[in-house]
Design an enzyme around this catalytic site. Structure first.
Site, PDB file in Angstrom:
ATOM      1  N   HIS A 163      -0.644   4.294   5.485  1.00  0.00           N
ATOM      2  CA  HIS A 163      -1.688   3.448   6.081  1.00  0.00           C
ATOM      3  C   HIS A 163      -1.610   2.055   5.473  1.00  0.00           C
ATOM      4  CE1 HIS A 163      -5.828   3.261   8.049  1.00  0.00           C
ATOM      5  NE2 HIS A 163      -5.760   2.110   7.383  1.00  0.00           N
TER       6      HIS A 163
ATOM      7  N   HIS B  37      -1.537  -1.993   6.917  1.00  0.00           N
ATOM      8  CA  HIS B  37      -1.545  -2.964   8.009  1.00  0.00           C
ATOM      9  C   HIS B  37      -0.519  -4.057   7.716  1.00  0.00           C
ATOM     10  CE1 HIS B  37      -5.132  -1.441  10.122  1.00  0.00           C
ATOM     11  NE2 HIS B  37      -5.478  -1.020   8.916  1.00  0.00           N
TER      12      HIS B  37
ATOM     13  N   HIS C 154      -8.243   4.932  13.354  1.00  0.00           N
ATOM     14  CA  HIS C 154      -9.268   4.713  12.343  1.00  0.00           C
ATOM     15  C   HIS C 154     -10.551   5.421  12.772  1.00  0.00           C
ATOM     16  CE1 HIS C 154      -6.498   1.697  10.986  1.00  0.00           C
ATOM     17  NE2 HIS C 154      -7.333   1.193  10.087  1.00  0.00           N
TER      18      HIS C 154
ATOM     19  N   GLU D 146     -14.758   5.705   8.668  1.00  0.00           N
ATOM     20  CA  GLU D 146     -14.853   4.670   7.639  1.00  0.00           C
ATOM     21  C   GLU D 146     -16.265   4.105   7.720  1.00  0.00           C
ATOM     22  OE1 GLU D 146     -12.529   0.599   6.179  1.00  0.00           O
ATOM     23  OE2 GLU D 146     -12.349   1.270   8.255  1.00  0.00           O
TER      24      GLU D 146
ATOM     25  N   ASP E 261      -4.148   0.218   2.604  1.00  0.00           N
ATOM     26  CA  ASP E 261      -4.850  -0.431   3.709  1.00  0.00           C
ATOM     27  C   ASP E 261      -4.383  -1.880   3.877  1.00  0.00           C
ATOM     28  OD1 ASP E 261      -6.574  -0.474   5.852  1.00  0.00           O
ATOM     29  OD2 ASP E 261      -8.409  -0.519   4.678  1.00  0.00           O
ATOM     30  N   ASP E 262      -5.043  -2.814   3.209  1.00  0.00           N
ATOM     31  CA  ASP E 262      -4.701  -4.250   3.239  1.00  0.00           C
ATOM     32  C   ASP E 262      -4.683  -4.730   1.783  1.00  0.00           C
ATOM     33  OD1 ASP E 262      -5.143  -4.855   6.331  1.00  0.00           O
ATOM     34  OD2 ASP E 262      -6.864  -3.691   5.644  1.00  0.00           O
TER      35      ASP E 262
END
Length: 328
Positions: free
Chosen positions: A12, A14, A192, A195, A273-274
């Site tokens: 995961h 981005h 997603h 969350e 994630d980021d």
């Protein structure tokens, strides 16, 4: 060996969200675009909450305008991932940022991204595959364009389809056409959910979209029946603990439900994630989980085995990565 140095599988990530701030600042300088508003004094990304994060994310993407920009970006993020022990990664790439949903333009971006991926594998020993994502808050019509782009470029490098963006906009089922299109093209599915959307969003994703993985999914812990269902069905969660803490879902890693989900038999994996937005790396995630829950090398070996089994790559790639995990 410290847990930070262990080889890792990440599912995961981005693509644009992994852009190092220095890389975005350099591109902005080259293109004479003023992005000073999205950076703190220490040159890291600045945002207040999730809604503002999405705005800052989009602003950073303003400088990513050409296939060459994405070629350079891909090399930068894969070098960083490899430096943190990642041997296999799946990055989320959106046609919205790569040609605006135009198929011909998208194909040019894909070629540049995967050309860089091949170079990174030779240089850094990291294998990358791509999951094409639509953006939920941009609506079902644009999602169809993304699904079409995904379907037309499905293959050994484009391996999955998913959805990111604001869970507060629309419903999972609004995007069923796009997920059906991707499925029919042979792509595997994630989205997603769980969350900010809560347990119901997890149920909707599994029921309405038929996904086999969930981005985040951690809010399932609030519903015991749902936790059992995820465990029974073997749905894999792409858990991003550091991201969840920074965005305020949990006050700290010790309060994060990843351990409780794992103990309940849910298949969990670990991702960033980021990462530059959330001040983390895969090495840092491992260190935090070790400190909070006492996870040691056997625990992370199990996590990586789960992640590799859930990866959307072909079997030859899976076998090659498994060998790297064993010999690193």
């Amino acid at each position: 060996m410290s847990v930070a140095a262990l080889p890792k599988v990440e599912l995961h990530l981005h693509h644009e969200g992994a852009a190092p701030p220095a890389f975005i600042r350099q591109l902005a300088h080259e293109k004479k675009i003023d992005l000073s508003r999205i950076f703190r004094a220490d040159s890291t990304y600045e945002f207040r909450d999730f809604a503002h994060f999405l705005l800052v994310y989009d602003a950073a993407c303003e400088v990513l305008q050409t296939p060459e920009d994405f070629r350079r970006l891909t090399l930068a993020i894969l070098e960083e991932s490899a430096a943190n022990g990642v041997v296999y990664t799946e990055t989320f790439v959106s046609p919205d940022f790569c040609g605006g949903g135009d198929l011909k333009a998208w194909q040019e971006y894909v070629h540049a991204i995967h050309e860089a991926g091949d170079e990174a594998e030779r240089k850094f020993g990291i294998t990358m595959r791509s999951v094409v994502t639509c953006i939920r808050h941009r609506g079902p019509d644009l999602a169809r364009l993304s699904a079409h782009c995904a379907a037309e470029t499905a293959g050994d490098r484009i391996v999955g389809f998913g959805m990111g963006g604001n869970e507060g906009m629309g419903k999972q089922g609004d995007f069923a056409w796009s997920f059906d299109c991707a499925r029919e093209a042979g792509l595997r599915l994630t989205t997603h959910a769980g969350e900010f959307g809560g347990p119901d969003s997890v149920r909707d994703a599994v029921r309405d979209l038929g996904v086999e993985r969930l981005g985040h999914g951690v809010r399932a812990i609030e519903d015991a029946d749902l936790v059992h269902e995820l465990a029974d069905r073997g749905i894999v969660l792409e858990v991003c603990p550091g991201s969840n803490v920074v965005l305020g879902l949990y006050p700290d890693i010790a309060a994060h439900p990843i351990q409780r989900l794992r103990e309940a038999g849910v298949k969990v994996t670990v991702s960033t994630d980021d990462p530059p937005f959330f001040h983390t790396t895969m090495a840092r995630e491992y260190e935090m989980l070790n400190a909070a829950f006492g996870w040691e090398e056997p625990d992370f070996a199990e996590i990586n085995k789960t992640a590799l089994h859930a990866a959307f790559c072909d079997e030859d790639t899976r076998a090659r990565v498994a060998q790297r995990l064993e010999t690193s």
